[in-house]
Design an enzyme around this catalytic site. Structure first.
Site, PDB file in Angstrom:
ATOM      1  N   GLU A 126      -8.362  -7.126 -13.626  1.00 57.13           N
ATOM      2  CA  GLU A 126      -8.332  -8.563 -13.295  1.00 57.13           C
ATOM      3  C   GLU A 126      -8.224  -8.633 -11.779  1.00 57.13           C
ATOM      4  O   GLU A 126      -7.205  -8.275 -11.203  1.00 57.13           O
ATOM      5  CB  GLU A 126      -7.144  -9.226 -13.997  1.00 57.13           C
ATOM      6  N   ILE A 139       0.516  -3.822 -11.174  1.00 58.11           N
ATOM      7  CA  ILE A 139       0.503  -5.279 -10.990  1.00 58.11           C
ATOM      8  C   ILE A 139       0.615  -5.681  -9.514  1.00 58.11           C
ATOM      9  O   ILE A 139       1.079  -4.907  -8.689  1.00 58.11           O
ATOM     10  CB  ILE A 139       1.622  -5.959 -11.822  1.00 58.11           C
ATOM     11  N   PRO A 140       0.195  -6.903  -9.206  1.00 58.86           N
ATOM     12  CA  PRO A 140       0.249  -7.397  -7.824  1.00 58.86           C
ATOM     13  C   PRO A 140       1.554  -8.147  -7.559  1.00 58.86           C
ATOM     14  O   PRO A 140       2.416  -8.249  -8.432  1.00 58.86           O
ATOM     15  CB  PRO A 140      -0.935  -8.352  -7.790  1.00 58.86           C
ATOM     16  N   TRP A 141       1.646  -8.730  -6.371  1.00 51.27           N
ATOM     17  CA  TRP A 141       2.907  -9.338  -5.945  1.00 51.27           C
ATOM     18  C   TRP A 141       2.968 -10.844  -6.145  1.00 51.27           C
ATOM     19  O   TRP A 141       3.989 -11.462  -5.876  1.00 51.27           O
ATOM     20  CB  TRP A 141       3.178  -9.024  -4.469  1.00 51.27           C
ATOM     21  N   LYS A 162       3.945  -0.141 -12.788  1.00 50.98           N
ATOM     22  CA  LYS A 162       4.315  -0.061 -11.368  1.00 50.98           C
ATOM     23  C   LYS A 162       4.298  -1.451 -10.743  1.00 50.98           C
ATOM     24  O   LYS A 162       3.305  -2.164 -10.847  1.00 50.98           O
ATOM     25  CB  LYS A 162       3.335   0.838 -10.607  1.00 50.98           C
ATOM     26  N   ALA A 166       4.412  -4.183  -7.527  1.00 55.20           N
ATOM     27  CA  ALA A 166       3.751  -4.221  -6.221  1.00 55.20           C
ATOM     28  C   ALA A 166       4.775  -3.920  -5.127  1.00 55.20           C
ATOM     29  O   ALA A 166       5.985  -4.074  -5.329  1.00 55.20           O
ATOM     30  CB  ALA A 166       3.124  -5.584  -5.991  1.00 55.20           C
ATOM     31  N   GLU A 167       4.264  -3.540  -3.969  1.00 54.76           N
ATOM     32  CA  GLU A 167       5.110  -3.108  -2.853  1.00 54.76           C
ATOM     33  C   GLU A 167       6.207  -4.114  -2.513  1.00 54.76           C
ATOM     34  O   GLU A 167       7.359  -3.741  -2.294  1.00 54.76           O
ATOM     35  CB  GLU A 167       4.245  -2.906  -1.594  1.00 54.76           C
ATOM     36  N   GLN A 214       0.123 -10.304   4.643  1.00 57.55           N
ATOM     37  CA  GLN A 214      -0.690 -11.363   4.043  1.00 57.55           C
ATOM     38  C   GLN A 214      -0.858 -12.520   5.020  1.00 57.55           C
ATOM     39  O   GLN A 214      -1.929 -13.114   5.121  1.00 57.55           O
ATOM     40  CB  GLN A 214      -0.048 -11.832   2.732  1.00 57.55           C
ATOM     41  N   GLU A 256     -12.131 -14.201  -0.491  1.00 56.87           N
ATOM     42  CA  GLU A 256     -10.848 -14.670  -1.011  1.00 56.87           C
ATOM     43  C   GLU A 256      -9.824 -14.671   0.135  1.00 56.87           C
ATOM     44  O   GLU A 256      -9.666 -13.669   0.815  1.00 56.87           O
ATOM     45  CB  GLU A 256     -10.390 -13.735  -2.127  1.00 56.87           C
ATOM     46  N   ASN A 288      -0.987 -12.321   8.227  1.00 55.13           N
ATOM     47  CA  ASN A 288      -1.997 -11.929   9.216  1.00 55.13           C
ATOM     48  C   ASN A 288      -3.414 -12.056   8.651  1.00 55.13           C
ATOM     49  O   ASN A 288      -4.333 -12.479   9.344  1.00 55.13           O
ATOM     50  CB  ASN A 288      -1.742 -10.500   9.712  1.00 55.13           C
ATOM     51  N   THR A 324     -10.190  -6.675  -5.613  1.00 53.85           N
ATOM     52  CA  THR A 324     -11.467  -6.122  -6.070  1.00 53.85           C
ATOM     53  C   THR A 324     -11.684  -4.736  -5.462  1.00 53.85           C
ATOM     54  O   THR A 324     -12.169  -3.824  -6.131  1.00 53.85           O
ATOM     55  CB  THR A 324     -12.605  -7.095  -5.689  1.00 53.85           C
TER      56      THR A 324
HETATM   57  P1  ADP Z   1      -3.155  -7.047  -2.867  1.00 50.73           P
HETATM   58  O1  ADP Z   1      -4.251  -7.151  -1.873  1.00 50.73           O
HETATM   59  O2  ADP Z   1      -2.951  -8.253  -3.673  1.00 50.73           O
HETATM   60  O3  ADP Z   1      -1.888  -6.424  -2.345  1.00 50.73           O
HETATM   61  P2  ADP Z   1      -3.879  -4.546  -4.040  1.00 50.73           P
HETATM   62  O4  ADP Z   1      -5.066  -4.358  -4.884  1.00 50.73           O
HETATM   63  O5  ADP Z   1      -3.833  -3.886  -2.718  1.00 50.73           O
HETATM   64  O6  ADP Z   1      -3.713  -6.104  -3.967  1.00 50.73           O
HETATM   65  O7  ADP Z   1      -2.567  -4.132  -4.818  1.00 50.73           O
HETATM   66  C1  ADP Z   1      -2.332  -4.442  -6.167  1.00 50.73           C
HETATM   67  C2  ADP Z   1      -1.568  -3.299  -6.796  1.00 50.73           C
HETATM   68  O8  ADP Z   1      -2.385  -2.120  -6.757  1.00 50.73           O
HETATM   69  C3  ADP Z   1      -0.278  -2.929  -6.094  1.00 50.73           C
HETATM   70  O9  ADP Z   1       0.690  -2.609  -7.067  1.00 50.73           O
HETATM   71  C4  ADP Z   1      -0.666  -1.700  -5.281  1.00 50.73           C
HETATM   72  O10 ADP Z   1       0.413  -0.842  -4.998  1.00 50.73           O
HETATM   73  C5  ADP Z   1      -1.649  -1.033  -6.207  1.00 50.73           C
HETATM   74  N1  ADP Z   1      -2.617  -0.119  -5.561  1.00 50.73           N
HETATM   75  C6  ADP Z   1      -3.080  -0.156  -4.289  1.00 50.73           C
HETATM   76  N2  ADP Z   1      -3.975   0.844  -4.083  1.00 50.73           N
HETATM   77  C7  ADP Z   1      -4.074   1.523  -5.263  1.00 50.73           C
HETATM   78  C8  ADP Z   1      -4.846   2.653  -5.709  1.00 50.73           C
HETATM   79  N3  ADP Z   1      -5.689   3.287  -4.903  1.00 50.73           N
HETATM   80  N4  ADP Z   1      -4.705   3.063  -6.991  1.00 50.73           N
HETATM   81  C9  ADP Z   1      -3.872   2.422  -7.825  1.00 50.73           C
HETATM   82  N5  ADP Z   1      -3.117   1.368  -7.472  1.00 50.73           N
HETATM   83  C10 ADP Z   1      -3.209   0.911  -6.211  1.00 50.73           C
END
Ligand code: ADP
Length: 500
Positions: free
Chosen positions: A280, A180-182, A206, A208-209, A361, A411, A363, A260
């Site tokens: 999504e 999932i995202p943040w 999992k 998001a960071e 974000q 976006e 930046n 994407t």
């Molecule tokens: P955003 O740009 O919104 O941070 P990301 O697509 O980078 O979106 O991140 C969305 C989620 O996907 C986060 O939980 C991130 O840790 C995870 N993620 C990033 N890279 C990968 C990858 N190569 N495989 C699986 N998950 C990933």
């Protein structure tokens, strides 16, 4: 009426001054608009939640409050070894427990999660705003109640799957990996966990960071609800952690919400396997205002469409398409409305626009806005003072935007609106569809026929008429084109979690 009030409330009521029928709120009341986070229970350090236990790891990272850059807690970083442990726990729980209990039992656990969340709604709202930067007004009104509603909704489906798939034999898939995202941490978790459990699958999710905290609070709720160990495993980490999860051979289905770019990586990495996938992804939604629209309502719709959650919304109405005849009045009213938006402390209940989720974000937003200026679009930002610490960006819009400009195509995921114009409904449809994305759209008009006509021609998974950013657990959500595929929410949201 006042005779029924307790003494304390009577005293407070007496302090209110009534001038010509208007209640002037006394000054002391302003401080009460800030939510007090001091009673919120947060651990200084969060371990991973695997097999119903809290698992330590080698590495921990800081999770901060983006409105003041202060560290809130340390959070465990899951490497391959821990991902493997979580998937094995989910697999064992699937074989030994979750696939064996009745649908009615599954439903009971999901209901319990919803009810415990309901009791803790305020605590969850405050943590979501502290960790993510969003106004507490929004987490209280949208994030948390909608998350709860999703658990209730899918609890109801658990023992009715035969009705959802008449004449078929829906079976669970096994272990599902969810990433999932943040931008809406708890809500995205609810969108994914609730249908997965209802259909009889077990989960490794999992966070998001930047926003792991409400997921670990959810882990506490799952413990409290007595959900059998290993049925839901919650981990945190980065893209590498996500990639381990995606590529684990025991994971049978991936549900991903995010960019994407990463969606494409995931698709490539599971090509040739029999894993199921739903994605999504991003969006660049058109919010179309016709000259016969109720203008003041449309202005609120524009504001909500792009400035809700600082524009960190994949279905945000980031491209405003205004009919040329009303462009000037819309821009004038929009400026006026924007001057009244309050940017600041996410924990202040009067805040309309909170902090940007991370420096990274911020930046990205700045870079996109600079490109808009460089490409010749005209920028507007209201006067407002931004706090000295933390990550902030003023609500912004651009006029004189060309369709080829980056700000009209990419976006931004921030509080930045691009305004374009059109003359006829056909041109509005053409411009709305002129995007790689296809997640959402909105139309504002007085004519029902125009709503049906225009919306039926727009290739977007979600379309709103005379409203924007409205969600309901019974409505499916998802995209076309580079916005991904598969639907979350509604009966359609069950499809991804069963094999037939
Ligand atoms: P955003 O740009 O919104 O941070 P990301 O697509 O980078 O979106 O991140 C969305 C989620 O996907 C986060 O939980 C991130 O840790 C995870 N993620 C990033 N890279 C990968 C990858 N190569 N495989 C699986 N998950 C990933």
């Amino acid at each position: 009426m006042s005779s029924k009030l307790p003494a304390k409330a009577k005293k407070a009521a007496a302090k209110e001054i009534t001038v010509k029928g208007t209640n002037i709120v006394p000054k002391w009341n302003y401080s009460k608009s800030i939510e007090d986070p001091s009673h919120i229970k947060l651990k200084p350090k969060y371990d991973l939640f695997i097999n119903g236990k809290w698992e330590k790891t080698k590495k921990y990272f800081d999770t901060i409050n983006p409105s003041n850059e202060e560290v809130i807690s340390k959070v465990a970083y899951a490497e391959g070894k821990e991902v493997d442990k979580a998937v094995n726990a989910a697999s064992k729980a699937y074989d030994n427990v979750w696939s064996k209990i009745s649908a009615k039992e599954r439903s009971k656990y999901i209901f319990r999660i919803a009810r415990i969340l309901q009791e803790k709604a305020r605590e969850f709202s405050i943590i979501e705003s502290m960790n993510g930067g969003k106004p507490v007004r929004e987490s209280k009104a949208v994030d948390i109640p909608l998350s709860i509603a999703h658990f209730f909704y899918y609890a109801g489906w658990a023992d009715k799957l035969k009705y959802a798939f008449p004449g078929q034999n829906p079976k669970p898939i096994g272990v599902v990996g969810q990433i999932i995202p943040w931008n809406f941490p708890l809500l995205m978790a609810a969108w994914k966990i609730a249908p997965a459990l209802a259909c009889g699958n077990t989960v490794v999710i999992k966070s998001a960071e930047t926003t792991p905290l409400t997921l670990y609070k959810l882990a506490e709720v799952i413990e409290e609800a007595g959900v059998p160990e290993g049925v839901v495993n919650i981990i945190s980490g980065d893209g590498a952690t996500g990639a381990y999860l995606v590529n684990h051979p025991k994971v049978k289905k991936i549900a991903f919400t995010g960019s994407t770019e990463v969606g494409k990586i995931i698709m490539r990495s599971i090509a040739g396997t029999d894993k199921k996938l739903t994605l999504e992804l991003g969006g660049k939604a058109a919010n179309i205002i016709f000259e016969d629209a109720p203008i003041d309502a449309a202005i609120e719709g524009i504001i909500n469409g792009i400035y809700f959650n600082q524009g960190h919304v994949c279905c945000a109405g980031s491209r405003l398409l205004v009919q040329e005849s009303i462009k000037d009045i819309v821009v004038k009213k929009l400026k006026h409305r924007m001057r009244n938006l309050r940017v600041g402390d996410p924990l202040d209940k009067n805040t309309d626009i909170g902090a940007i989720n991370s420096r990274m974000q911020l930046n990205k937003i700045k870079e996109m806005v600079d490109s808009g200026v460089a490409e010749g679009a005209s920028m507007y930002q209201p006067e407002c003072t931004l706090p000295a610490r933390g990550f902030w960006f003023k609500p912004t819009f651009f006029t004189e935007v060309a369709q080829s400009n980056r700000i009209a195509n990419e976006e931004i995921f921030g509080p930045v609106l691009s305004i374009l114009t059109f003359r006829t409904p056909a041109e509005a449809v053409e411009k709305a569809n002129n995007t790689f994305y296809g997640l959402s759209a909105g139309v504002w008009t007085d004519k029902g026929s125009k709503v049906f006509n225009v919306l039926s021609k727009i290739r977007a998974g979600v379309v709103w008429a005379n409203t924007f950013n409205k969600f309901n657990p019974a409505s499916p959500f998802g995209g076309y084109k580079e916005s991904g595929f598969g639907r979350e929410g509604g009966k359609q949201g069950l499809d991804a979690y069963v094999s037939l």
